[in-house]
Design a protein around this motif. Structure first.
Motif, PDB file in Angstrom:
ATOM      1  N   LYS A 175       2.641   5.278  -6.805  1.00 49.41           N
ATOM      2  CA  LYS A 175       1.150   5.220  -6.717  1.00 49.41           C
ATOM      3  C   LYS A 175       0.431   6.575  -6.880  1.00 49.41           C
ATOM      4  O   LYS A 175       0.904   7.445  -6.039  1.00 49.41           O
ATOM      5  N   LYS A 176      -0.387   6.868  -8.049  1.00 54.17           N
ATOM      6  CA  LYS A 176      -1.209   8.140  -7.756  1.00 54.17           C
ATOM      7  C   LYS A 176      -2.387   8.013  -7.134  1.00 54.17           C
ATOM      8  O   LYS A 176      -3.324   6.978  -7.323  1.00 54.17           O
ATOM      9  N   ILE A 177      -2.405   8.872  -6.094  1.00 52.93           N
ATOM     10  CA  ILE A 177      -3.558   8.765  -5.043  1.00 52.93           C
ATOM     11  C   ILE A 177      -4.720   9.517  -5.527  1.00 52.93           C
ATOM     12  O   ILE A 177      -5.959   9.350  -5.133  1.00 52.93           O
ATOM     13  N   TYR A 194       8.503   9.613  -6.655  1.00 46.93           N
ATOM     14  CA  TYR A 194       7.599   8.472  -7.747  1.00 46.93           C
ATOM     15  C   TYR A 194       8.225   8.086  -9.175  1.00 46.93           C
ATOM     16  O   TYR A 194       7.632   7.442  -9.879  1.00 46.93           O
ATOM     17  N   TYR A 246       0.885  12.102  -5.731  1.00 41.75           N
ATOM     18  CA  TYR A 246       1.521  10.553  -5.323  1.00 41.75           C
ATOM     19  C   TYR A 246       1.654  10.347  -3.818  1.00 41.75           C
ATOM     20  O   TYR A 246       1.773  11.275  -3.167  1.00 41.75           O
TER      21      TYR A 246
END
Lengths: 120, 120
Positions: free
Chosen positions: B117-119, B103, B98
């Motif tokens: 947000k998962k990157i 998160y 994240y």
């Protein structure tokens, strides 16, 4: 809420650090420490309570000044050993009269320059 | 810079906590701990170095992943016992993929919901 508290890792002193951020501006206001009791009261009342290490006691943030912090959102980190609280800051977050405790910025020459807003 | 470091209050373990904030978005990324050596290297190289307590050693944040943090501004709190670093985060700040380690948000029913947000 007890299940939530039980998931957290308190340190050897029984405390967990909490980053306090102004929700509206995104400004980081301060870093405080909570024991289980402070966190429980914070959750119950929606205002930041902390464990003041120098006084060895639980207190409402702003209990003398009235500059309390209304909790809007609470986040926990990936390791469960710190918190992030987004708050509505009343008046100012720092006892020195600035909105944020981080009112001094480091210059390239190693000196500190005050750039924070003085509120009172 | 040594004068600056000497003004700071390191804890009993020789560490000072540093809040790491993404300069562009204002998002709080993580809370890390620096000893004097980590802070010195951070100042010299302009990248975040930390003292990883679980491994008991100095490391460059992102040394294996390449997800380093470029230091843009450094602030010190009113008491001299914590730092705020505004950084440019490469890729993501959290090893779990994240952008921020914070998160997960606490729901009113005590459960945690992933909102970050998962990157990767």
């Amino acid at each position: 809420m007890n299940t939530f508290i039980q998931q957290l890792k308190f340190n050897a002193e029984g405390l967990i650090p909490a980053v306090i951020q102004d929700q509206r501006s995104g400004e980081v206001l301060t870093l405080c420490y909570m024991n289980k009791e402070a966190l429980q009261k914070t959750l119950e009342e929606g205002k930041v309570y902390l464990f003041r290490r120098s006084k060895n006691r639980l207190m409402l943030k702003g209990e003398t000044s009235g500059h309390i912090q209304i909790v809007k959102e609470i986040f926990v980190d990936c390791e469960g050993n710190s918190l992030l609280l987004k708050v509505e800051q009343k008046v100012a977050g720092c006892h020195a009269g600035y909105f944020s405790c981080y009112y001094r910025r480091l210059n390239k020459d190693g000196t500190l320059v005050t750039i924070g807003k003085k509120i009172f």
